[in-house]
Design a protein around this motif. Structure first.
Motif, PDB file in Angstrom:
ATOM      1  N   VAL A 459       0.859  -1.177   0.000  1.00 32.37           N
ATOM      2  CA  VAL A 459       0.000   0.000   0.000  1.00 32.37           C
ATOM      3  C   VAL A 459       0.894   1.225   0.000  1.00 32.37           C
ATOM      4  O   VAL A 459       1.862   1.298   0.740  1.00 32.37           O
ATOM      5  N   SER A 460       0.572   2.176  -0.877  1.00 27.80           N
ATOM      6  CA  SER A 460       1.436   3.349  -0.964  1.00 27.80           C
ATOM      7  C   SER A 460       0.929   4.492  -0.096  1.00 27.80           C
ATOM      8  O   SER A 460       1.702   5.271   0.440  1.00 27.80           O
ATOM      9  N   LYS A 461      -0.403   4.608   0.006  1.00 24.60           N
ATOM     10  CA  LYS A 461      -0.913   5.745   0.760  1.00 24.60           C
ATOM     11  C   LYS A 461      -2.277   5.428   1.351  1.00 24.60           C
ATOM     12  O   LYS A 461      -3.084   4.715   0.746  1.00 24.60           O
ATOM     13  N   ILE A 462      -2.514   5.956   2.525  1.00 26.80           N
ATOM     14  CA  ILE A 462      -3.821   5.819   3.164  1.00 26.80           C
ATOM     15  C   ILE A 462      -4.237   7.206   3.636  1.00 26.80           C
ATOM     16  O   ILE A 462      -3.470   7.884   4.313  1.00 26.80           O
ATOM     17  N   PHE A 463      -5.428   7.629   3.237  1.00 26.91           N
ATOM     18  CA  PHE A 463      -5.882   8.943   3.713  1.00 26.91           C
ATOM     19  C   PHE A 463      -7.405   8.959   3.797  1.00 26.91           C
ATOM     20  O   PHE A 463      -8.101   8.175   3.163  1.00 26.91           O
ATOM     21  N   GLU A 464      -7.899   9.906   4.598  1.00 32.13           N
ATOM     22  CA  GLU A 464      -9.331   9.985   4.800  1.00 32.13           C
ATOM     23  C   GLU A 464      -9.944  10.830   3.694  1.00 32.13           C
ATOM     24  O   GLU A 464      -9.386  11.857   3.292  1.00 32.13           O
ATOM     25  N   ASP A 465     -11.089  10.374   3.191  1.00 36.24           N
ATOM     26  CA  ASP A 465     -11.727  11.114   2.114  1.00 36.24           C
ATOM     27  C   ASP A 465     -13.225  10.881   2.213  1.00 36.24           C
ATOM     28  O   ASP A 465     -13.707   9.767   2.027  1.00 36.24           O
ATOM     29  N   LYS A 466     -13.952  11.898   2.536  1.00 40.36           N
ATOM     30  CA  LYS A 466     -15.422  11.858   2.639  1.00 40.36           C
ATOM     31  C   LYS A 466     -15.901  10.670   3.479  1.00 40.36           C
ATOM     32  O   LYS A 466     -16.710   9.852   3.031  1.00 40.36           O
ATOM     33  N   GLY A 467     -15.384  10.558   4.660  1.00 43.21           N
ATOM     34  CA  GLY A 467     -15.855   9.517   5.578  1.00 43.21           C
ATOM     35  C   GLY A 467     -15.322   8.118   5.272  1.00 43.21           C
ATOM     36  O   GLY A 467     -15.641   7.168   5.970  1.00 43.21           O
ATOM     37  N   LYS A 468     -14.579   8.014   4.206  1.00 41.55           N
ATOM     38  CA  LYS A 468     -13.987   6.708   3.859  1.00 41.55           C
ATOM     39  C   LYS A 468     -12.467   6.794   4.081  1.00 41.55           C
ATOM     40  O   LYS A 468     -11.904   7.878   4.110  1.00 41.55           O
ATOM     41  N   ILE A 469     -11.870   5.639   4.162  1.00 40.15           N
ATOM     42  CA  ILE A 469     -10.408   5.643   4.198  1.00 40.15           C
ATOM     43  C   ILE A 469      -9.940   5.154   2.841  1.00 40.15           C
ATOM     44  O   ILE A 469     -10.173   4.005   2.466  1.00 40.15           O
ATOM     45  N   LYS A 470      -9.362   6.046   2.110  1.00 35.30           N
ATOM     46  CA  LYS A 470      -8.898   5.694   0.769  1.00 35.30           C
ATOM     47  C   LYS A 470      -7.563   4.957   0.871  1.00 35.30           C
ATOM     48  O   LYS A 470      -6.636   5.423   1.526  1.00 35.30           O
TER      49      LYS A 470
END
Lengths: 648, 140
Positions: A459-470
């Protein structure tokens, strides 16, 4: 002059391939004092040993040198052979001409020369050896087990069921370790608590086990068979004999702190019981959260405690125990959250570690076995599991494989599907390591029956986006970039040695490897012993391992401890320091440097406690007058060995 | 051309780490020059300065003392004493005028066969240009 015999082993071609053994034997025959010199294809074989025995008897040899492999391998074999021929075991020395000569050189002439020097120096040494008998000491027939996880519990039960008294020390308020936090176990999906609690109860009821929870080992002295241990018993401020587990105290406690048993997913009061099946079954007052032990500041818990079990005046106590063997089972911790910021661990509420997910799945957990997001208590429909978080990453994190994560991640994904039927589980992995009975089948079951989607890649990146974890990653098998809108992310973080294990290892004088796990005495042949005799290792303290392995090692360690405890007396190497009273001036410099406190001054001279002395020789290098020397490796012997090593 | 100078090295290896590391080099079939003759001692802390001087006195071109890594001593703290003592001996040898490269101390664990191999290779290479040690030799 003493009559010396030299026996040079070919070890097949292992030695003879590089060392001209015939020439070596001839050269040695010319050396002063050598009355017998021969070579043979395998000295360690029965006929080989008989050659030695016969030569000792026929040629009336006083001592022998066997030029062969490392003394760590066959020293005992040959010393026993020498003994059976009627000479003292210390009249046999090994010249290591394999590991330190034939195997590391190619030039036959030079290797032969070197082998001759090594063998001659052993001859010079053995000629000056004293005949010694092992020192015998009595054995304290009790054991100490440090750590009350599954490994410690198993070791303690095995020892106790063999009839030996055991002191089981655990630093937290209850035994059970990490296993009691787990929901189900792979590959059978047994309920972890259901299989562990019977053992915990057995520990608490066993007449031979003295359980000391909320206690830590402070100091260890002594030696195998006779250790003296000081244990700090921290005050729980609750008398376990009076406590009725009514829970009135925690109901009135105004302090709320993070609950370590649920890894911060819930809170607990300052006065608490870690979990309902805790052993010993009693409450503990954690002063770190408590406003003060001054009843004037709070004192609510004592007010409501009907049986008057709460005692604010309880003091820390040092308990001294004498034991003959020690088993260290200090277990593991997960890799610190701070190190894994790139995965949003510790930043996003719905990024969890493996143990937190166990608590979410557990029937006794914060959600009573429902898998809900910590952030909004909604059921997650897409869950991403990431393996090798911090493991197998020599550049940034831990180089080693944490071993259990492939299996528990498959289990997590499976449990998730059993709870959330319409959910989807994704697993990012590097490789699947499913060695173990029924393990590969278990992973297959996750894929085939539960539709878990395995994606090979990082996994390269994890970030929060509109209530989801992208989650951005890559599937290296299809070569495609992957983007998942996850509701929850579970990280299989690396296993680390338990915090405080290093400090304890220093107190016990046992070695650690580069990662901080406790070192076994030999990676293959002595996997449960530490390098310090009488101390044994089991469980994840030694290396990452799963429950069946920890249990097997714990039983192995117990068996090794029993081998010591079942003796009437133990034998200690007699190659200890010896004082020449004519030379000793009583300056006491050697007393200062002795790592074992084996030396003391008596009537202006140094005295050696032969039982404590390990024969390291630090005293002898310190003495200005060579008044203190280690038997059978005296300065005179070393000087002669130096001379020979340099060509005579 | 004259035969290349082959330095004579005495290596004091502690039984628990460095000798075991040297054994591992053998087990792993690594290769290093045969110039070194090992003497196994119980602990690097037992290596008296006199042993070092005696080796030079008897014609060693180089002396190595090798023990467990600091903090990992089988005898708890013997190698700390060794470290201090060796530092002093190094200063003494320096004072006498012996080339500092001739006397080395290393930390080799039982798992470091490769490291031991490299140390011996490097040591031999460092000693070759210096030629024979004559400063402390008795027979000259």
């Amino acid at each position: 002059m003493k009559r010396t015999g030299v026996f040079i082993c070919h070890c097949g071609i292992n030695i003879a391939g590089t060392v001209d053994v015939k020439k070596a034997a001839k050269e040695l025959a010319k050396h002063k004092g050598v009355v017998h010199s021969e070579e043979y294809v395998y000295m360690c074989s029965d006929p080989g040993q008989n050659l030695i025995i016969d030569a000792i008897k026929e040629k009336k040899l006083d001592n022998v040198v066997i030029a062969c492999c490392s003394p760590t391998l066959h020293e005992t074999t040959f010393r026993n052979a020498a003994k059976s021929a009627g000479i003292n075991t210390f009249q046999c020395e090994i010249a290591n001409i394999r590991e330190q000569c034939s195997w590391v050189h190619k030039d036959m002439n030079k290797a032969t020369d070197k082998a001759i020097k090594i063998t001659k120096s052993a001859v010079e040494r053995v000629r000056r050896n004293e005949s010694l008998e092992p020192i015998s000491v009595p054995v304290t027939r009790r054991a100490l087990v440090i750590g009350g996880g599954i490994a410690g519990i198993q070791s303690a039960l095995d020892l106790a069921n063999s009839g030996f008294e055991v002191v089981l020390v655990e630093r937290s308020p209850s035994i059970g370790g990490h296993m009691i936090q787990l929901s189900e176990t792979f590959p059978t999906l047994d309920c972890s608590q259901c299989i562990l609690t019977p053992k915990m109860v057995e520990v608490s009821k066993h007449p031979k086990i003295k359980l000391m929870t909320y206690s830590e080992v402070q100091e260890v002295s002594g030696y195998v068979g006779n250790f003296k241990v000081k244990i700090l018993k921290k005050p729980t401020y609750v008398d376990p004999d009076k406590c009725t587990l009514c829970d009135e105290c925690s109901k009135v406690c105004p302090v709320l702190v993070s609950n370590e048993f649920d890894l911060g997913l819930t809170g607990r009061r300052a006065i608490y019981i870690p979990f309902p099946q805790a052993i010993p079954a009693t409450y503990t007052l954690d002063i770190k959260g408590c406003p003060g032990l001054l009843p004037i500041a709070c004192g609510k818990c004592a007010d409501v405690c009907e049986p008057e079990a709460i005692d604010y005046d309880m003091k820390p106590e040092i308990v001294e125990e004498e034991v003959g063997a020690i088993i260290v089972t200090t277990g593991y911790d997960l890799y610190d959250k701070e190190n894994m910021a790139e995965y949003g661990y510790g930043k996003y509420a719905d990024v969890l570690d493996g143990l937190q997910f166990e608590r979410l799945c557990s029937a006794s957990g914060p959600t009573m076995g429902k898998i809900l997001r910590p952030s909004d208590h909604k059921e997650p429909k897409e869950v991403v599991f990431i393996q090798c978080v911090g493991s197998r990453d020599p550049e940034l994190h831990c180089a080693y494989c944490s071993k259990i994560c492939c299996m528990y991640t498959a289990k997590h994904a499976m449990l998730y599907k059993h709870h959330v039927h319409d959910g989807q589980a994704y697993i990012f992995y590097i490789d699947i390591r499913s060695g173990g009975k029924g393990y590969e089948e278990f992973v297959q079951r996750a894929v085939e029956e539960d539709g878990v989607l395995y994606l090979r890649g990082k996994v390269s990146k994890i970030f929060e986006d509109k209530g989801k974890i992208k989650v951005w990653g890559v599937d290296t098998l299809s070569g495609k970039d992957i983007e998942i809108d996850a509701d929850m992310v579970v990280l299989a973080t690396a296993m680390r040695p338990s915090k405080g294990a290093e400090e304890l290892a220093k107190k016990l004088k046992i070695a650690m490897d580069k990662d901080g796990f406790l070192s076994e005495a030999h990676p293959k042949l002595r996997p449960v012993e530490s390098v310090t005799s009488g101390m044994f290792l089991a469980g994840a303290a030694q290396a990452p391992k799963d429950i069946p392995e920890a249990v097997a090692q714990a039983s192995g360690a117990a068996a090794k401890a029993i081998a010591i405890l079942s003796q009437d007396r133990l034998y200690h190497a007699p190659t200890v320091a010896k004082v020449n009273l004519n030379l000793c001036t009583g300056c006491g410099m050697c007393v200062e440097v002795c790592p074992y406190e084996a030396l003391s001054l008596k009537d202006g001279k140094v005295e050696v406690n032969e039982v404590l002395c390990e024969g390291c020789g630090t005293c002898s290098a310190t003495c200005l007058r060579a008044a203190i020397q280690v038997k059978n490796l005296t300065p005179l012997q070393v000087h002669e060995m130096i001379s020979i090593s340099l060509g005579g | 051309m004259a035969e290349e100078f082959e330095p004579k090295i005495v290596a004091f290896l502690c039984k628990w780490c460095s000798s075991a590391g040297s054994d591992l080099a053998g087990v792993s079939r690594m290769e290093y020059p045969p110039n070194v003759v090992p003497i196994q001692v119980m602990c690097s802390g037992s290596v008296s300065p006199l042993y070092v001087l005696s080796a030079f006195n008897k014609g060693a071109d180089g002396v190595l003392v090798s023990g467990c890594h600091p903090g990992d001593c089988h005898y708890i703290k013997g190698n700390f004493y060794a470290r201090r003592r060796i530092a002093l001996v190094k200063r003494l040898l320096d004072f006498i005028g012996l080339e500092p490269q001739r006397f080395q101390m290393s930390w080799v664990s039982a798992a470091e066969g490769t490291k031991y191999t490299q140390i011996i290779k490097d040591f031999v290479q460092e000693l070759k240009p210096l030629g024979p040690q004559t400063k402390l030799r008795r027979d000259l």
